[in-house]
Motif scaffolding. Structure first.
Motif, PDB file in Angstrom:
ATOM      1  N   LEU A  61       0.825  -1.207   0.000  1.00  0.00           N
ATOM      2  CA  LEU A  61       0.000   0.000   0.000  1.00  0.00           C
ATOM      3  C   LEU A  61       0.862   1.261   0.000  1.00  0.00           C
ATOM      4  N   VAL A  62       1.965   1.223   0.735  1.00  0.00           N
ATOM      5  CA  VAL A  62       2.890   2.363   0.713  1.00  0.00           C
ATOM      6  C   VAL A  62       3.506   2.487  -0.682  1.00  0.00           C
ATOM      7  N   ALA A  63       3.820   1.355  -1.294  1.00  0.00           N
ATOM      8  CA  ALA A  63       4.360   1.383  -2.667  1.00  0.00           C
ATOM      9  C   ALA A  63       3.339   1.972  -3.632  1.00  0.00           C
ATOM     10  N   LYS A  64       2.069   1.635  -3.441  1.00  0.00           N
ATOM     11  CA  LYS A  64       1.014   2.197  -4.288  1.00  0.00           C
ATOM     12  C   LYS A  64       0.897   3.704  -4.076  1.00  0.00           C
ATOM     13  N   TYR A  65       1.072   4.153  -2.838  1.00  0.00           N
ATOM     14  CA  TYR A  65       1.064   5.587  -2.563  1.00  0.00           C
ATOM     15  C   TYR A  65       2.153   6.281  -3.385  1.00  0.00           C
ATOM     16  N   PHE A  66       3.362   5.747  -3.365  1.00  0.00           N
ATOM     17  CA  PHE A  66       4.457   6.390  -4.092  1.00  0.00           C
ATOM     18  C   PHE A  66       4.273   6.271  -5.611  1.00  0.00           C
ATOM     19  N   ASP A  67       3.507   5.295  -6.042  1.00  0.00           N
ATOM     20  CA  ASP A  67       3.250   5.125  -7.470  1.00  0.00           C
ATOM     21  C   ASP A  67       2.161   6.070  -7.962  1.00  0.00           C
ATOM     22  N   ALA A  68       1.073   6.221  -7.189  1.00  0.00           N
ATOM     23  CA  ALA A  68      -0.096   6.950  -7.673  1.00  0.00           C
ATOM     24  C   ALA A  68      -0.252   8.355  -7.105  1.00  0.00           C
ATOM     25  N   VAL A  69       0.163   8.558  -5.860  1.00  0.00           N
ATOM     26  CA  VAL A  69      -0.089   9.835  -5.177  1.00  0.00           C
ATOM     27  C   VAL A  69       1.138  10.744  -5.194  1.00  0.00           C
ATOM     28  N   ASP A  70       2.274  10.193  -4.839  1.00  0.00           N
ATOM     29  CA  ASP A  70       3.490  11.001  -4.712  1.00  0.00           C
ATOM     30  C   ASP A  70       3.865  11.762  -5.989  1.00  0.00           C
ATOM     31  N   PRO A  71       3.663  11.193  -7.196  1.00  0.00           N
ATOM     32  CA  PRO A  71       4.043  11.954  -8.397  1.00  0.00           C
ATOM     33  C   PRO A  71       3.337  13.305  -8.525  1.00  0.00           C
ATOM     34  N   VAL A  72       2.057  13.355  -8.139  1.00  0.00           N
ATOM     35  CA  VAL A  72       1.297  14.589  -8.333  1.00  0.00           C
ATOM     36  C   VAL A  72       1.276  15.479  -7.101  1.00  0.00           C
ATOM     37  N   TYR A  73       1.678  14.948  -5.949  1.00  0.00           N
ATOM     38  CA  TYR A  73       1.816  15.752  -4.733  1.00  0.00           C
ATOM     39  C   TYR A  73       3.134  15.387  -4.059  1.00  0.00           C
ATOM     40  N   PRO A  74       4.255  15.748  -4.686  1.00  0.00           N
ATOM     41  CA  PRO A  74       5.575  15.297  -4.212  1.00  0.00           C
ATOM     42  C   PRO A  74       6.120  16.160  -3.067  1.00  0.00           C
ATOM     43  N   MET A  75       5.665  15.877  -1.857  1.00  0.00           N
ATOM     44  CA  MET A  75       6.125  16.694  -0.722  1.00  0.00           C
ATOM     45  C   MET A  75       6.944  15.890   0.281  1.00  0.00           C
ATOM     46  N   LEU A  76       6.968  14.563   0.145  1.00  0.00           N
ATOM     47  CA  LEU A  76       7.745  13.735   1.062  1.00  0.00           C
ATOM     48  C   LEU A  76       9.159  13.551   0.534  1.00  0.00           C
ATOM     49  N   GLN A  77      10.122  13.558   1.431  1.00  0.00           N
ATOM     50  CA  GLN A  77      11.484  13.188   1.077  1.00  0.00           C
ATOM     51  C   GLN A  77      11.548  11.666   1.153  1.00  0.00           C
ATOM     52  N   ARG A  78      11.463  10.997   0.021  1.00  0.00           N
ATOM     53  CA  ARG A  78      11.248   9.552   0.021  1.00  0.00           C
ATOM     54  C   ARG A  78      12.357   8.794   0.735  1.00  0.00           C
ATOM     55  N   ASP A  79      13.606   9.162   0.501  1.00  0.00           N
ATOM     56  CA  ASP A  79      14.708   8.456   1.145  1.00  0.00           C
ATOM     57  C   ASP A  79      14.606   8.538   2.665  1.00  0.00           C
ATOM     58  N   THR A  80      14.286   9.726   3.160  1.00  0.00           N
ATOM     59  CA  THR A  80      14.153   9.915   4.604  1.00  0.00           C
ATOM     60  C   THR A  80      12.994   9.108   5.150  1.00  0.00           C
ATOM     61  N   PHE A  81      11.856   9.160   4.445  1.00  0.00           N
ATOM     62  CA  PHE A  81      10.692   8.411   4.908  1.00  0.00           C
ATOM     63  C   PHE A  81      10.974   6.914   4.926  1.00  0.00           C
ATOM     64  N   GLU A  82      11.548   6.390   3.847  1.00  0.00           N
ATOM     65  CA  GLU A  82      11.799   4.953   3.776  1.00  0.00           C
ATOM     66  C   GLU A  82      12.777   4.503   4.856  1.00  0.00           C
ATOM     67  N   HIS A  83      13.747   5.361   5.187  1.00  0.00           N
ATOM     68  CA  HIS A  83      14.670   5.033   6.277  1.00  0.00           C
ATOM     69  C   HIS A  83      13.904   4.917   7.596  1.00  0.00           C
ATOM     70  N   ASP A  84      13.041   5.908   7.879  1.00  0.00           N
ATOM     71  CA  ASP A  84      12.254   5.893   9.115  1.00  0.00           C
ATOM     72  C   ASP A  84      11.250   4.743   9.116  1.00  0.00           C
ATOM     73  N   TYR A  85      10.663   4.481   7.963  1.00  0.00           N
ATOM     74  CA  TYR A  85       9.649   3.427   7.842  1.00  0.00           C
ATOM     75  C   TYR A  85      10.273   2.046   8.071  1.00  0.00           C
ATOM     76  N   ASN A  86      11.409   1.795   7.429  1.00  0.00           N
ATOM     77  CA  ASN A  86      12.079   0.498   7.601  1.00  0.00           C
ATOM     78  C   ASN A  86      12.599   0.330   9.024  1.00  0.00           C
ATOM     79  N   GLN A  87      13.063   1.416   9.607  1.00  0.00           N
ATOM     80  CA  GLN A  87      13.529   1.362  10.993  1.00  0.00           C
ATOM     81  C   GLN A  87      12.361   1.058  11.926  1.00  0.00           C
TER      82      GLN A  87
END
Length: 404
Positions: free
Chosen positions: A13-39
């Protein structure tokens, strides 16, 4: 927190967010989020229950948004699952005491909750919640130039503040266009030119998230004062034809200044762009829809001192609604999820239908009106497909069908 552990396929579901939502509303720093999310997921169950509540809130709303774009056995199950996640996100915000201590994460979460509410056909709730969001953004100082209020911050942190501010600004502006209420995000000294490429990994085929944000930001800047404000007061957008010509020229100047991928708009070019970069194609269609919708509103504006420019209105409306058709075709119905896209497309179809209905008798074979009639039929056909499950689509189909 225990509900998050029960979430099915959270990573997908998070992958779907980055596929469908993030392109048109790109406000998250993906690398930072994925680091925090995986941690977060690397910790044991007990440690996860003590996680930062603002991170949990952000994860839940991303799950909610992701759910809106996946297929589930029934529409009812999809709505209930997504609403469950967004409710959990709001609960996590309350645990974080978001009203008393706004943060970048809480602002990002609130932006997404607002979009979720719109997509979930709760536009009034979204408008009210966005009001809180906007005051929180002001309280955090996001409307101020980062080089002034956070002069010692890392350049990436400054850029992130600008990105989140523009997300709030653009959301407020284009929601105001749709519901004809006053824009609120108006006081800022953040400059578009300061948003520059800094290690933008999204750069491809002549476009990037940064160039997309700057393009939307430029458009919102003129839309807020020239369209949102007068419409919210039931005033004319322009007082006379000469003023309208100047405003149209201003919009066209902005459009011509866009990076090439964002103004290469025809069906063949968009399909080719989608083959090379689906992210860039999504951004192009969103930007195109917003631009031509606003151009349509300007040309359709009429009062006792100025008539509607029928030809320019139909041309702009066609380009706007065609971007919806293309988005729906290329991205398997995603356009039907986005409230902004759906609502704009329906209002465009309504304006087209009204002009076609009142066309002069000698215009029956005019190619402009023939294209317009085709647009109406296409919109009715699309609404008919989803009308069995979607009450809003069924109502809109009935309204448009009366013009045929």
């Amino acid at each position: 927190m225990s509900n998050l552990f029960k979430a099915e396929h959270p990573f997908s579901l998070v992958a779907k967010y980055f596929d469908a939502v993030d392109p048109v509303y790109p406000m998250l720093q993906r690398d930072t989020f994925e680091h925090d999310y995986n941690q977060f997921w690397s910790h044991g169950p007990v440690e996860r229950t003590n996680a930062d509540a603002s991170l949990v809130a952000l994860i839940f709303v991303m799950l909610a948004m992701g759910t809106q774009f996946v297929d589930l056995p029934s529409l009812e199950e999809k709505e209930q699952t997504a609403e469950f996640y967004v409710s959990a996100s709001h609960q996590a915000l309350r645990m974080f005491s978001y009203l008393a201590r706004p943060s970048m994460r809480s602002i990002q979460t609130m932006v997404l909750i607002t979009y979720f509410l719109m997509n979930d056909n709760h536009a009034s709730d979204a408008w009210a919640f966005a009001g809180i969001l906007q005051r929180q953004a002001y309280a955090l100082g996001l409307n101020r130039d980062p080089s002034i209020v956070t002069p010692n911050a890392h350049p990436l942190e400054m850029q992130q503040r600008r990105k989140v501010w523009q997300a709030v600004y653009i959301q407020d502006t284009f929601l105001s266009v749709i519901i004809k209420l006053p824009p609120t995000v108006t006081h800022t000294d953040v400059r578009i030119e300061d948003l520059v490429e800094i290690d933008d990994s999204s750069f491809e085929h002549g476009g990037s998230d940064t160039s997309f944000i700057r393009s939307m930001w430029n458009l919102a800047g003129i839309v807020q004062g020239t369209i949102c404000t007068p419409r919210s007061l039931d005033h004319a957008i322009c007082q006379n034809a000469a003023e309208r010509a100047r405003l149209v020229a201003h919009f066209q100047k902005i459009y011509k200044s866009l990076p090439l991928p964002f103004r290469t708009f025809n069906e063949t070019a968009i399909c080719e762009l989608a083959r090379r970069s689906r992210r860039l194609a999504r951004q192009t269609l969103f930007l195109t829809s917003n631009y031509f919708h606003c151009l349509m509103l300007i040309n359709a504006d009429e009062h006792e001192s100025m008539a509607c420019d029928i030809k320019a209105t139909l041309e702009a409306a066609h380009e706007a609604v065609n971007s919806f058709f293309l988005f729906h075709t290329i991205f398997d119905g995603e356009a039907g999820v986005w409230f902004h896209f759906q609502h704009r497309a329906f209002s465009e179809a309504m304006i087209i239908a009204e002009l076609v209905k009142n066309k002069p008798p000698e215009s029956n074979m005019d190619p402009l009106y023939m294209v317009a009639k085709t647009d109406i039929l296409k919109m009715v056909g699309m609404l008919q497909v989803s009308s069995e499950q979607d009450v809003v689509a069924r109502t809109r189909m009935g309204v448009l069908s009366n013009y045929l």
